[in-house]
Design a protein around this motif. Structure first.
Motif, PDB file in Angstrom:
ATOM      1  N   UNK A  65     -37.864  49.382  38.159  1.00 19.29           N
ATOM      2  CA  UNK A  65     -39.333  48.525  37.455  1.00 19.29           C
ATOM      3  C   UNK A  65     -40.831  49.932  37.231  1.00 19.29           C
ATOM      4  N   UNK A  66     -40.295  50.733  37.642  1.00 16.94           N
ATOM      5  CA  UNK A  66     -41.454  51.997  36.454  1.00 16.94           C
ATOM      6  C   UNK A  66     -40.948  53.631  36.878  1.00 16.94           C
ATOM      7  N   UNK A  67     -40.825  54.407  37.200  1.00 16.63           N
ATOM      8  CA  UNK A  67     -40.371  55.528  37.705  1.00 16.63           C
ATOM      9  C   UNK A  67     -39.285  55.988  39.029  1.00 16.63           C
ATOM     10  N   UNK A  68     -39.532  55.141  39.808  1.00 13.61           N
ATOM     11  CA  UNK A  68     -38.229  55.005  40.683  1.00 13.61           C
ATOM     12  C   UNK A  68     -37.049  55.144  40.535  1.00 13.61           C
ATOM     13  N   UNK A  69     -36.148  55.980  41.176  1.00 18.33           N
ATOM     14  CA  UNK A  69     -34.540  56.131  41.174  1.00 18.33           C
ATOM     15  C   UNK A  69     -33.315  55.225  41.478  1.00 18.33           C
ATOM     16  N   UNK A  70     -34.519  53.949  42.593  1.00 14.70           N
ATOM     17  CA  UNK A  70     -33.315  52.968  43.123  1.00 14.70           C
ATOM     18  C   UNK A  70     -34.059  51.516  42.662  1.00 14.70           C
ATOM     19  N   UNK A  71     -33.376  50.360  42.891  1.00 14.16           N
ATOM     20  CA  UNK A  71     -33.768  49.177  42.296  1.00 14.16           C
ATOM     21  C   UNK A  71     -34.347  48.893  43.302  1.00 14.16           C
ATOM     22  N   UNK A  72     -35.074  47.969  43.225  1.00 17.95           N
ATOM     23  CA  UNK A  72     -35.439  47.530  44.195  1.00 17.95           C
ATOM     24  C   UNK A  72     -35.229  46.389  45.904  1.00 17.95           C
ATOM     25  N   UNK A  73     -34.183  45.872  45.153  1.00 18.42           N
ATOM     26  CA  UNK A  73     -33.285  45.594  46.581  1.00 18.42           C
ATOM     27  C   UNK A  73     -32.960  46.498  47.249  1.00 18.42           C
ATOM     28  N   UNK A  74     -32.618  47.875  46.307  1.00 17.16           N
ATOM     29  CA  UNK A  74     -31.743  48.882  47.032  1.00 17.16           C
ATOM     30  C   UNK A  74     -33.262  49.691  48.116  1.00 17.16           C
ATOM     31  N   UNK A  75     -34.459  49.923  47.815  1.00 18.46           N
ATOM     32  CA  UNK A  75     -35.850  50.012  48.478  1.00 18.46           C
ATOM     33  C   UNK A  75     -36.223  49.348  49.699  1.00 18.46           C
ATOM     34  N   UNK A  76     -35.602  47.615  49.237  1.00 20.67           N
ATOM     35  CA  UNK A  76     -36.098  46.696  50.743  1.00 20.67           C
ATOM     36  C   UNK A  76     -34.633  46.917  51.438  1.00 20.67           C
ATOM     37  N   UNK A  77     -33.922  47.285  51.502  1.00 20.35           N
ATOM     38  CA  UNK A  77     -33.068  47.850  52.149  1.00 20.35           C
ATOM     39  C   UNK A  77     -32.236  48.962  52.883  1.00 20.35           C
ATOM     40  N   UNK A 131     -34.631  41.321  54.054  1.00 19.28           N
ATOM     41  CA  UNK A 131     -33.705  40.900  55.355  1.00 19.28           C
ATOM     42  C   UNK A 131     -34.535  40.439  56.397  1.00 19.28           C
ATOM     43  N   UNK A 132     -34.333  39.822  57.501  1.00 19.07           N
ATOM     44  CA  UNK A 132     -35.517  39.356  58.176  1.00 19.07           C
ATOM     45  C   UNK A 132     -35.724  39.970  59.338  1.00 19.07           C
ATOM     46  N   UNK A 133     -36.716  40.089  59.349  1.00 17.53           N
ATOM     47  CA  UNK A 133     -37.944  41.332  60.476  1.00 17.53           C
ATOM     48  C   UNK A 133     -38.667  41.904  59.210  1.00 17.53           C
ATOM     49  N   UNK A 134     -38.181  41.581  58.060  1.00 16.48           N
ATOM     50  CA  UNK A 134     -38.627  42.011  57.230  1.00 16.48           C
ATOM     51  C   UNK A 134     -39.483  41.806  56.666  1.00 16.48           C
ATOM     52  N   UNK A 135     -40.990  42.332  56.261  1.00 18.76           N
ATOM     53  CA  UNK A 135     -42.562  41.613  55.794  1.00 18.76           C
ATOM     54  C   UNK A 135     -42.727  42.107  54.807  1.00 18.76           C
ATOM     55  N   UNK A 136     -42.638  41.292  52.843  1.00 17.33           N
ATOM     56  CA  UNK A 136     -42.877  41.854  51.746  1.00 17.33           C
ATOM     57  C   UNK A 136     -44.037  41.647  51.522  1.00 17.33           C
ATOM     58  N   UNK A 137     -44.808  42.753  51.278  1.00 18.83           N
ATOM     59  CA  UNK A 137     -46.153  42.364  50.617  1.00 18.83           C
ATOM     60  C   UNK A 137     -46.443  42.876  48.875  1.00 18.83           C
ATOM     61  N   UNK A 138     -46.726  41.772  48.277  1.00 19.87           N
ATOM     62  CA  UNK A 138     -46.990  42.071  46.887  1.00 19.87           C
ATOM     63  C   UNK A 138     -47.660  42.977  46.773  1.00 19.87           C
ATOM     64  N   UNK A 139     -47.263  43.999  45.583  1.00 16.84           N
ATOM     65  CA  UNK A 139     -48.550  45.263  44.789  1.00 16.84           C
ATOM     66  C   UNK A 139     -48.076  45.657  44.059  1.00 16.84           C
ATOM     67  N   UNK A 183     -42.139  40.146  45.005  1.00 19.33           N
ATOM     68  CA  UNK A 183     -41.460  40.044  45.761  1.00 19.33           C
ATOM     69  C   UNK A 183     -40.220  38.792  46.686  1.00 19.33           C
ATOM     70  N   UNK A 184     -40.461  37.947  45.456  1.00 19.52           N
ATOM     71  CA  UNK A 184     -39.613  36.902  45.389  1.00 19.52           C
ATOM     72  C   UNK A 184     -38.278  37.535  43.973  1.00 19.52           C
ATOM     73  N   UNK A 185     -38.594  38.359  44.032  1.00 18.00           N
ATOM     74  CA  UNK A 185     -37.321  38.908  43.026  1.00 18.00           C
ATOM     75  C   UNK A 185     -36.292  40.209  43.703  1.00 18.00           C
ATOM     76  N   UNK A 186     -36.713  40.018  45.121  1.00 18.01           N
ATOM     77  CA  UNK A 186     -35.295  40.408  45.970  1.00 18.01           C
ATOM     78  C   UNK A 186     -35.266  39.741  47.111  1.00 18.01           C
ATOM     79  N   UNK A 187     -34.498  40.092  48.468  1.00 18.74           N
ATOM     80  CA  UNK A 187     -33.717  39.255  49.965  1.00 18.74           C
ATOM     81  C   UNK A 187     -34.432  40.067  50.716  1.00 18.74           C
TER      82      UNK A 187
END
Ligand SMILES: [Zn+2]
Ligand SMILES: [Zn+2]
Length: 324
Positions: free
Chosen positions: A35-47, A74-82, A68-72
């Motif tokens: 979504x900016x200049x990262x090489x992988x998708x938000x979901x790949x980053x989260x995973x 995984x249980x046990x991971x808290x996503x902080x929107x930033x 944060x609601x644009x990705x799934x």
């Protein structure tokens, strides 16, 4: 104008006991995606971070919130929107890099003075941090001192380490000295690349440990802002105890600090003026005891593991230490 959020007397995370429901969570608060200049998708980053056992993560793309609601998650991971915000710098240095956590709405930071950006984040009850000042050639006196409302500073940033300017501890100390305030710190990756990228590994090297009772984003950010956390690239900090001791002529002014950690080759106590290094030549150790300089106002501690990796405690207000 926003006031600085850090309390005069920061919380010692090692006072927050497991029997009272506190636990350590490991997280990275600064990452980029496609979504900016990262090489992988938000979901790949989260995973990726979930797969490494992280407990919290912030996708902090440049200038725009990755919801944060644009990705799934995984249980046990808290996503902080930033988001990472880049207001202009009217003071002469290069554009600012601010890390904003727990934000709901985008801030059009490129067209706003830096203080207005800080205020806009704080008005939505977000938390805003000075990112990688060493890499950004920040001059604290020129660029940061005119601003109010920043929560703290990135003391370590993996991507900036790849560029030779990863550690900003001198900027941190400089800021505290000039404001006479104590600021907490974060260690982050600022990951842009794929985690398997062979030539520039910028993932899973810098993280922040937060001491919390629950895993909500607000609880984690509250812990970071209150000092109930520490930063690391490897070592664990197990305990830090401070007590006031008599030393005759300097009666009641000397503070003894005991630091326990995973295996260390060096532990340093960094104070507002001077500091002390502890080593045991030829061997590693797990406990260091310091007699801090009489009248030192604050101290923070750095642990260096035998492999050279480091951890940084937050600063402690020595003026409030009680007699044991
Ligand atoms: Zn940046
Ligand atoms: Zn960044």
């Amino acid at each position: 104008m926003a006031v600085d959020p850090y309390p005069v007397d920061p919380i010692n995370p090692f006072d927050l006991k497991s029997e009272n429901g506190y636990t350590w969570l490991k997280g990275n608060l600064h990452t980029h995606t496609s979504n900016s200049d990262g090489r992988i998708s938000p979901q790949e980053r989260v995973d990726g971070y979930a797969g490494q056992g992280y407990d919290f993560l912030c996708l902090s793309d440049h200038r725009i919130i990755t919801p944060v609601d644009s990705v799934t998650s995984p249980s046990g991971l808290t996503l902080i929107q930033g988001v990472e915000l880049h207001p202009e710098n009217p003071f002469g240095g290069q554009n600012h890099h601010f890390l904003a956590l727990n934000v709901e709405q985008d801030v059009d930071s490129g067209k706003m003075p830096p203080q207005h950006v800080i205020d806009a984040v704080r008005e939505q009850e977000g938390s805003i941090w000075l990112a990688h000042p060493y890499w950004s050639s920040v001059n604290i006196l020129r660029d940061t001192l005119p601003l109010h409302g920043l929560a703290g500073v990135e003391v370590f940033n993996t991507t900036c380490r790849c560029a030779g300017r990863g550690e900003s501890s001198v900027h941190w100390d400089d800021w505290m000295a000039m404001t006479d305030r104590l600021y907490p710190a974060l260690a982050v990756d600022d990951a842009h690349r794929h985690e398997d990228d062979p030539d520039r590994r910028d993932t899973y090297w810098g993280w922040t440990m937060a001491r919390v009772k629950d895993t909500s984003p607000q609880s984690i950010v509250d812990a970071l802002e209150s000092g109930a956390a520490y930063s690391s690239t490897g070592p664990e900090i197990h305990d830090i105890r401070l007590r006031r001791v008599d030393d005759g002529g300097e009666k009641d002014r000397l503070v003894e600090a005991t630091v326990r950690s995973s295996e260390a080759q060096c532990i340093s106590a960094v104070c507002d003026a001077f500091g002390i290094e502890y080593r045991e030549p030829g061997r590693s150790f797990e406990t260091a005891v310091f007699n801090l300089r009489p009248n030192a106002r604050w101290a923070r501690f750095e642990i260096v593991a035998p492999d050279g990796l480091k951890a940084w405690s937050n600063p402690f207000d020595l003026t409030s230490v009680e007699r044991a």
